[in-house]
Scaffold this motif. Structure first.
Motif, mmCIF file in Angstrom:
data_model
loop_
_atom_site.group_PDB
_atom_site.id
_atom_site.type_symbol
_atom_site.label_atom_id
_atom_site.label_comp_id
_atom_site.label_asym_id
_atom_site.label_seq_id
_atom_site.Cartn_x
_atom_site.Cartn_y
_atom_site.Cartn_z
ATOM 1 N N VAL A 140 -29.202 23.220 -19.716
ATOM 2 C CA VAL A 140 -29.238 24.499 -20.423
ATOM 3 C C VAL A 140 -27.832 24.815 -20.926
ATOM 4 C CG1 VAL A 140 -29.628 26.974 -20.215
ATOM 5 C CG2 VAL A 140 -31.166 25.381 -19.067
ATOM 6 N N SER A 141 -27.669 24.869 -22.240
ATOM 7 C CA SER A 141 -26.379 25.253 -22.792
ATOM 8 C C SER A 141 -26.326 26.771 -22.842
ATOM 9 C CB SER A 141 -26.224 24.691 -24.207
ATOM 10 O OG SER A 141 -27.177 25.291 -25.062
ATOM 11 N N ARG A 148 -36.896 21.810 -25.382
ATOM 12 C CA ARG A 148 -36.139 23.032 -25.554
ATOM 13 C C ARG A 148 -37.066 24.249 -25.440
ATOM 14 N NH1 ARG A 148 -34.893 26.078 -29.961
ATOM 15 N NH2 ARG A 148 -32.891 27.157 -29.835
ATOM 16 N N ASN A 149 -38.206 24.138 -26.122
ATOM 17 C CA ASN A 149 -39.146 25.249 -26.083
ATOM 18 C C ASN A 149 -39.663 25.541 -24.687
ATOM 19 O OD1 ASN A 149 -39.930 26.974 -28.176
ATOM 20 N ND2 ASN A 149 -40.494 25.179 -29.398
ATOM 21 N N ARG A 209 -25.782 28.475 -25.349
ATOM 22 C CA ARG A 209 -26.529 28.861 -26.549
ATOM 23 C C ARG A 209 -28.029 28.972 -26.259
ATOM 24 N NH1 ARG A 209 -25.530 30.889 -31.764
ATOM 25 N NH2 ARG A 209 -26.888 29.886 -33.271
ATOM 26 N N LEU A 210 -28.530 28.034 -25.468
ATOM 27 C CA LEU A 210 -29.959 28.060 -25.145
ATOM 28 C C LEU A 210 -30.292 29.289 -24.295
ATOM 29 C CD1 LEU A 210 -32.529 26.187 -25.526
ATOM 30 C CD2 LEU A 210 -32.166 25.572 -23.149
ATOM 31 N N LYS A 212 -38.071 24.934 -21.875
ATOM 32 C CA LYS A 212 -36.986 25.572 -21.122
ATOM 33 C C LYS A 212 -36.899 27.054 -21.483
ATOM 34 C CE LYS A 212 -33.984 21.481 -21.018
ATOM 35 N NZ LYS A 212 -33.768 20.947 -19.691
ATOM 36 N N LEU A 213 -37.027 27.358 -22.776
ATOM 37 C CA LEU A 213 -36.967 28.756 -23.210
ATOM 38 C C LEU A 213 -38.075 29.580 -22.558
ATOM 39 C CD1 LEU A 213 -36.127 28.314 -27.005
ATOM 40 C CD2 LEU A 213 -34.679 29.372 -25.270
ATOM 41 N N THR A 273 -22.985 24.799 -32.228
ATOM 42 C CA THR A 273 -24.110 25.532 -31.649
ATOM 43 C C THR A 273 -23.653 26.810 -30.962
ATOM 44 O OG1 THR A 273 -23.838 24.108 -29.749
ATOM 45 C CG2 THR A 273 -25.575 23.531 -31.294
ATOM 46 N N ASP A 298 -21.412 27.095 -28.530
ATOM 47 C CA ASP A 298 -20.915 26.942 -27.166
ATOM 48 C C ASP A 298 -19.395 27.001 -27.195
ATOM 49 O OD1 ASP A 298 -23.323 26.692 -25.685
ATOM 50 O OD2 ASP A 298 -23.593 24.704 -26.545
ATOM 51 N N THR A 325 -30.393 32.185 -26.512
ATOM 52 C CA THR A 325 -31.613 32.174 -27.319
ATOM 53 C C THR A 325 -32.781 32.744 -26.513
ATOM 54 O OG1 THR A 325 -30.770 30.209 -28.420
ATOM 55 C CG2 THR A 325 -33.096 30.710 -28.742
#
Lengths: 533, 343
Positions: free
Chosen positions: A149-150, A17-18, A152-153, A20-21, A250, A252, A156
């Motif tokens: 990738v949602s 996740r990190n 929400r992501l 991807k961010l 989350t 979505d 973020t």
């Protein structure tokens, strides 16, 4: 297209996740408007429709490639968009152009184009791009990015990029539209915060902490209300002025998959509750709800076979009034009144479970399995609604898990820090003379145990399929799980809910592992609806 | 150029695909035999072409050096070095070795007998490689080609772009060790050269299997810049560095202990997403020492041989294409060839 293609490529291969961010933040920082906004729309499903379909794309390649070579290539690659992007005639390197094709050129042109002009447009663009950008173009127009990738992501990443609170992005999200130029101007510090109506926004949820059995005695029974813990998914319904959004935990938006709720909430409130499938007064097993999750289009048959239901337990807003600072009891009174007034077939109140003492409640929890319920929720009657997981006001008191001794069958390598470890385990039970898989677990063991498991897998490998190894049947894992349900995902016809490794039974002979008949006896039937009783 | 005239002089009659590999009857030798042969012509040093324990071995000086480094005394009973441009007679056959552009020392075996010429290209590529001279098309009657990437979906992008992806990732994730999986012979040294050309001048760290071949390349005149063995150093010190290892080591216990390792794999197979995902690769680099589809098809035209024999890889698609272009093409099934990086 090239920076966007690069982003998609990084996202699809980056497991964490990190990571991807970081890729998203870097893209937002380096890409000008309006391209970065269109990319954001593509990642968050912000387009109103698909501009290309397989039946539009296939003839384009068939007109340009040898049919035998196309068939061999498609068989090898699998994905149509990928096959076309790779074998499209032209150099593997895009011609250096004075004005390279921008993502926004593509979007703005295709939105204006008439349907019959689209194939020629796509062909012209494919001629100008390199294979990786061709792939990005086709995925953009055909939909189905599948880059993990949602929404929400993505939000973020925006919050981190702008150094602002995620809640503020969520607050304004549904008032914004692509290409989000005003949003980026604000994030860059060169413009004011976009002004939007926030009534439909997602409000961060209040979560409960787990309660171990012995802790309960220390709580004041009189100060707590108990409710059943339902086995569905936590949702938030925000309705205002004839519009409604249904959010997952989350944030979505999943209202599209549940039109019988999102399309019928004509009141003005934000409701917190459990999304369930309830048919003929019975809460159906989680597996039934799964048939409805993630569907873009919902057939009439789905609506009839798996009717969705919202079992409400909290009220955050009503008529624009923020109720979150009120005590739980007061919020529940308002909620009960709202439900009674609205009288919707798909909406009811999660009832309080009355109890006189903790012993009383413990007995009820003990029976929870027979009733098809996940356990109990304990909430302080005076608790305000706080975002996140504050320790103290709310507890979940799950029923004790079931356990079964299972045979390790396959192991798969993990990602990131676990990429050199076989850490995802598929296990099964005996059916006659064979072992059939019933589930997959990737936690429940310590780092030291993982090392031992990994070694065991390497020493007992009998076959390999990519990152997966088949092992000889020789190790028994005691698996804890919350419930077991019918499923066609596994050859056994069964699937466990929340399986985890409880113990590694180094000592136990595999012949003594569980048999399928034992597990089949644990499958729960639909729970009778406790409210209706 | 020469053309085969009589039926008896056509290579069909004197070059055979046997269980042991390609066998030249009038010279009584094998080309890249896959089990020990009395007499062997070796195109290049990769283990599926150059095996140990042949009797007499003919190869370029570079290839002989690689075989010696790999096999030591097991390499051969007797060896003969042949530089590009030189010829030698074996029996009634004239043999020369033309550059193949695959790895250091790699060559195409050019065989002439009774006025007919066959070129056995071994493995080759057409793009620039800073570690070896480029492929030279040699006019011939029969061209024997590989087909590792013999499908039109395999189009390798420019090398510079792939290396730039790695450099960019080091910028984005300066705290993570970039574990770069690449063939220890050829791919590793080419990558190092490409990184140096891309401006990367920090030390590059090597898995134990890489050191000897890197030394050999340097001794053969390919400078690689500062290299360090990982050895038993504290892996925690390697945050933000490039560590080069064989592909098999990426999933090996060896890879543990590096700070949040980011797995990078350099291979032509990385072109297909599913292949990259199956390998748990986080940063796939499409970089190969084999010709891609465009290079394979262009080479058939450049060489211009009327007859094409296709060996290992996706023979069917390339044969189909070649026939469509008017070549007399057939698949030659040779056992014992491995797919690149399929360890």
């Amino acid at each position: 297209m090239k920076p966007f293609a690069g982003l998609l490529e990084r996202l699809v291969f980056t497991p964490s996740r990190n990571g991807k961010l970081r890729h998203l933040q870097r893209y937002f920082a380096e890409t000008p408007d309006p391209d970065r906004g269109w990319a954001l729309a593509a990642l968050t499903d912000g387009f109103e429709r698909k501009y290309a379909t397989p039946s539009l794309v296939r003839p384009l390649i068939e007109a340009r490639a040898d049919p035998v070579l196309f068939r061999l290539s498609h068989d090898y690659v699998g994905d149509l968009a990928e096959t076309v992007s790779l074998m499209w005639p032209g150099p593997a390197e895009a011609a250096r152009e004075n004005a390279p094709l921008a993502l926004s050129d593509v979007i703005e042109t295709v939105r204006e184009a008439r349907r019959k002009e689209v194939p020629a447009l796509i062909a012209g663009w494919l001629d100008r791009l390199d294979p990786s950008a061709r792939f990005a173009l086709l995925k953009l127009l055909m939909g189905g990015m599948r880059v993990g990738v949602s929404a929400r992501l993505a939000k973020t990443a925006l919050a981190r990029y702008g150094g602002i609170d995620l809640d503020r992005i969520e607050e304004m999200w549904f008032g914004l539209s692509p290409p989000y130029t005003d949003l980026f101007r604000w994030l860059d510090g060169t413009g004011p915060a976009p002004a939007v109506d926030d009534r439909l926004m997602f409000r961060p949820m209040m979560l409960a902490t787990p309660l171990e059995g012995e802790d309960v005695a220390r709580l004041d029974a009189g100060a707590h209300a108990a409710e059943w813990k339902w086995d569905g998914i936590r949702v938030q319904l925000a309705a205002h002025d004839g519009q409604a959004r249904l959010y997952s935990r989350t944030g979505d938006e999943i209202g599209g998959s549940f039109p019988e709720i999102a399309g019928a909430a004509d009141f003005d409130a934000v409701v917190d509750g459990e999304l369930l499938v309830v048919a003929a007064g019975e809460v159906r097993p989680f597996n039934d709800l799964q048939q409805r999750l993630g569907r873009k289009s919902v057939t009439r048959r789905m609506l009839a076979d798996y009717p969705a239901h919202l079992r409400a337990y909290d009220l955050l807003f009503e008529g624009g009034e923020d109720l979150r600072a009120l005590p739980l009891d007061a919020r529940r009174d308002r909620l009960a009144a709202l439900i009674a007034r609205e009288n919707k077939s798909w909406l009811d109140l999660s009832p309080e479970v009355p109890f006189a003492s903790w012993d009383d409640l413990a007995r009820l929890r003990g029976d929870a399995r027979a009733a098809g319920i996940e356990g109990l929720m304990l909430k302080r009657r005076d608790s305000t609604y706080q975002a996140g997981r504050p320790k103290g006001p709310w507890f979940k008191w799950k029923r004790d898990p079931l356990t079964a001794d299972c045979v390790l069958m396959y192991a798969q390598r993990g990602h990131g820090k676990r990429s050199s470890f076989y850490s995802d385990f598929t296990f099964g039970v005996w059916r006659g003379e064979e072992v059939v898989p019933v589930g997959k677990a990737y936690f429940g063991f310590t780092d030291a145990e993982l090392r031992q498991l990994d070694k065991w897998v390497r020493d007992h490998t009998i076959d390999r399929f990519g990152p997966v190894r088949a092992v000889s049947f020789g190790l028994v894992l005691e698996i804890a799980f919350d419930s077991i349900q019918r499923s066609n995902r596994h050859k056994s016809g069964l699937a466990m809910r929340f399986p985890r490794v409880a113990r590694i039974r180094w000592d136990k002979p595999v012949a003594e592992a569980e048999r399928i008949e034992t597990l089949e006896a644990l499958v729960e039937r639909a729970a009778p609806d406790l409210v209706a009783q | 150029m020469m053309r085969a005239r009589g039926a008896d002089s056509h290579p069909e009659s004197w070059l055979r695909a046997t269980d042991g590999g390609l066998y030249c009857v009038p010279g009584d030798f094998h080309v890249d035999p896959h089990r020990p042969a009395e007499r062997a012509v070796i195109t290049h040093g990769h283990a599926d072409h150059a095996r140990a324990r042949n009797g007499k071995v003919l190869a370029t000086p570079g290839t002989l050096a690689i075989m010696r480094a790999r096999y030591g005394a097991e390499a051969w009973r007797e060896s003969q070095a042949l530089d590009h441009g030189e010829t030698v007679r074996i029996g009634d056959v004239t043999v020369s070795l033309a550059p193949a552009g695959h790895v250091l020392g790699s060559a195409q075996a050019v065989l002439e007998y009774k006025g007919a010429r066959v070129v056995i290209s071994g493995d080759y590529k057409r793009r620039r490689d800073p570690t070896c001279p480029p492929f030279e098309p040699v006019a011939c009657d029969v061209f024997v080609t590989e087909a590792t990437f013999g499908l039109p979906v395999f189009r390798h992008p420019p090398d510079g772009e792939e290396v730039a992806k790695l450099l960019r990732s080091l910028e984005t994730f300066p705290e993570r060790t970039h574990l770069l999986g690449a063939y220890a012979l050829g791919k590793a040294q080419r990558l190092i050269r490409l990184l140096r050309e891309g401006g990367y001048d920090r030390p590059i760290h090597l898995h134990g299997a890489m050191g000897a071949l890197c030394d050999l390349y340097e001794a053969q005149g390919v400078p690689l810049g500062p290299l360090r063995a990982v050895g038993d150093r504290d892996k925690k010190e390697l945050a933000g560095e490039i560590v080069l290892c064989p592909p098999s080591a990426l999933s090996d216990r060896w890879s543990r202990g590096f700070p949040d390792p980011l797995t990078v794999m350099a291979s032509g197979w990385m072109r297909v997403r599913q292949r990259a995902r199956q390998r748990n690769v986080e940063l796939p680099l499409i970089l190969s020492d084999h010709a891609d589809w465009d290079e394979l098809t262009r080479t058939l035209e450049d060489v211009g041989a009327p007859t094409v024999w296709v060996t290992h890889g996706r023979e069917y698609a390339l044969v189909h294409h070649a026939r469509g272009r008017g070549f007399d093409a057939k698949a030659l099934s040779l056992v014992g060839r491995e797919e690149e990086d399929e360890t």
